[in-house]
Scaffold this motif. Structure first.
Motif, PDB file in Angstrom:
ATOM      1  N   ILE A 116     -19.370  -5.747  30.310  1.00 23.06           N
ATOM      2  CA  ILE A 116     -19.575  -5.434  28.868  1.00 23.06           C
ATOM      3  C   ILE A 116     -18.699  -6.509  28.316  1.00 23.06           C
ATOM      4  O   ILE A 116     -18.004  -7.182  28.894  1.00 23.06           O
ATOM      5  N   VAL A 117     -18.680  -6.627  26.972  1.00 25.25           N
ATOM      6  CA  VAL A 117     -17.850  -7.368  25.978  1.00 25.25           C
ATOM      7  C   VAL A 117     -16.583  -6.626  25.541  1.00 25.25           C
ATOM      8  O   VAL A 117     -17.173  -5.453  24.817  1.00 25.25           O
ATOM      9  N   LYS A 118     -15.491  -6.827  25.691  1.00 26.16           N
ATOM     10  CA  LYS A 118     -14.375  -6.301  25.109  1.00 26.16           C
ATOM     11  C   LYS A 118     -14.531  -5.878  23.506  1.00 26.16           C
ATOM     12  O   LYS A 118     -15.013  -6.962  22.723  1.00 26.16           O
ATOM     13  N   GLY A 119     -14.171  -4.849  23.117  1.00 23.82           N
ATOM     14  CA  GLY A 119     -14.405  -4.615  21.656  1.00 23.82           C
ATOM     15  C   GLY A 119     -15.427  -3.999  21.039  1.00 23.82           C
ATOM     16  O   GLY A 119     -15.749  -3.299  19.879  1.00 23.82           O
ATOM     17  N   VAL A 120     -16.568  -4.094  21.978  1.00 28.21           N
ATOM     18  CA  VAL A 120     -18.020  -3.493  21.547  1.00 28.21           C
ATOM     19  C   VAL A 120     -17.977  -1.931  21.767  1.00 28.21           C
ATOM     20  O   VAL A 120     -18.131  -1.577  23.006  1.00 28.21           O
ATOM     21  N   VAL A 133     -16.283  -4.278  33.833  1.00 19.57           N
ATOM     22  CA  VAL A 133     -15.515  -5.379  33.726  1.00 19.57           C
ATOM     23  C   VAL A 133     -15.874  -5.762  32.318  1.00 19.57           C
ATOM     24  O   VAL A 133     -16.823  -5.947  31.893  1.00 19.57           O
ATOM     25  N   ALA A 134     -14.835  -5.733  31.410  1.00 19.24           N
ATOM     26  CA  ALA A 134     -14.770  -6.165  30.326  1.00 19.24           C
ATOM     27  C   ALA A 134     -14.332  -7.707  29.978  1.00 19.24           C
ATOM     28  O   ALA A 134     -13.451  -8.063  30.533  1.00 19.24           O
ATOM     29  N   TYR A 135     -15.413  -8.606  29.279  1.00 16.72           N
ATOM     30  CA  TYR A 135     -14.964  -9.766  29.093  1.00 16.72           C
ATOM     31  C   TYR A 135     -14.780 -10.068  27.613  1.00 16.72           C
ATOM     32  O   TYR A 135     -14.927  -9.416  26.684  1.00 16.72           O
ATOM     33  N   ASP A 136     -14.082 -11.415  27.406  1.00 14.89           N
ATOM     34  CA  ASP A 136     -13.705 -11.696  25.980  1.00 14.89           C
ATOM     35  C   ASP A 136     -14.920 -12.108  24.965  1.00 14.89           C
ATOM     36  O   ASP A 136     -14.644 -12.226  23.713  1.00 14.89           O
ATOM     37  N   SER A 137     -15.832 -12.523  25.767  1.00 15.55           N
ATOM     38  CA  SER A 137     -17.207 -13.255  24.942  1.00 15.55           C
ATOM     39  C   SER A 137     -18.510 -12.691  25.611  1.00 15.55           C
ATOM     40  O   SER A 137     -18.566 -12.607  26.803  1.00 15.55           O
ATOM     41  N   VAL A 138     -19.521 -12.828  24.654  1.00 13.61           N
ATOM     42  CA  VAL A 138     -20.750 -12.567  25.344  1.00 13.61           C
ATOM     43  C   VAL A 138     -21.083 -13.845  26.244  1.00 13.61           C
ATOM     44  O   VAL A 138     -21.828 -13.948  27.313  1.00 13.61           O
ATOM     45  N   GLY A 139     -20.667 -15.138  25.948  1.00 11.63           N
ATOM     46  CA  GLY A 139     -20.940 -16.292  26.908  1.00 11.63           C
ATOM     47  C   GLY A 139     -20.097 -16.025  28.007  1.00 11.63           C
ATOM     48  O   GLY A 139     -20.941 -16.178  29.045  1.00 11.63           O
TER      49      GLY A 139
END
Length: 232
Positions: A116-120, A133-139
């Motif tokens: 997923i994307v962090k902050g969503v 696992v949370a990522y900083d961006s959709v890219g």
């Protein structure tokens, strides 16, 4: 852009709007919001922040508003006013690479590494207590899906779909299964701009009623695609 004071922007009918990162889908939404503001005689610029910092900056008055968030955040951020009309409706979907089998209605949730994307907030809520696992961006999210570092990704039709279309064509990344959740997203303004709220509500209502909002999204996609081709 961040160094410009909001007072200077407002004095010239210009507002500075905070935005959650700067994915391609966000650029399309930003284009639509720019056109809506133009119709009421204002110009807007954007500044990007990670995660919740975007809405926190707007609530603190360091920017004039927040690009798009779900309804009800004024209960948490009392300095913000939510518009009554949403300017974007998005569907959350599962994305897979190849022919991975994933059945959301079974224990597949528990056995799967989910990106997923962090902050969503919606994605975080849907995957609470799961192997995420949370990522900083959709890219970054889709790059990791493409590399096989995660089993599935959760993103929206608009933002995730554009990421795949623009950066992962031919890599067998696709949506899988039914829509997980549909939500409407709203623009928020700092309370010092309360007088603008009815004007923006009226314009968005007009666009939604007559199909103008859909046309603006098509325009925004075409503008983004043109810029992408130019940069290539």
């Amino acid at each position: 852009m961040v160094l410009c004071s909001d007072a200077a922007f407002a004095a010239e009918n210009k507002l500075l709007i905070s935005r959650f990162k700067n994915a391609d889908g966000d650029k399309v939404v930003s284009y639509v919001l720019e056109q809506i503001y133009k119709q009421v005689g204002y110009e807007i610029a954007f500044v990007d922040y990670p995660g919740k910092k975007s809405v926190e900056k707007a609530n603190a008055g360091e920017t004039d508003g927040e690009n798009m968030r779900r309804a009800g955040l004024e209960r948490i951020y009392p300095n913000l006013i939510q518009l009554s009309q949403p300017h974007v409706d998005i569907n959350f979907r599962i994305y897979i690479k190849g022919n991975n089998v994933f059945l959301p209605e079974t224990d597949s949730w528990k056995k799967t590494k989910i990106g997923i994307v962090k902050g969503v907030i919606v994605s975080e809520e849907m995957t609470k207590d799961l192997n995420t696992v949370a990522y900083d961006s959709v890219g970054e999210l889709f790059e990791e899906l493409n590399l096989g570092q995660i089993d599935v990704a959760i993103a929206t039709d608009l933002i995730g779909g554009l990421e795949v279309f623009l950066h992962h064509q031919g890599e067998q990344i696709k949506t899988h299964g039914a829509i997980l959740k549909t939500i409407s997203l709203y623009h928020y303004l700092h309370k010092r701009h309360e007088a603008l709220v009815p004007l923006l509500n009226k314009e968005i209502a007009r666009l939604r009623k007559h199909g103008g909002l859909e046309k603006l999204y098509v325009e925004g996609f075409q503008v983004l695609r043109s810029k992408t081709k130019t940069s290539d």
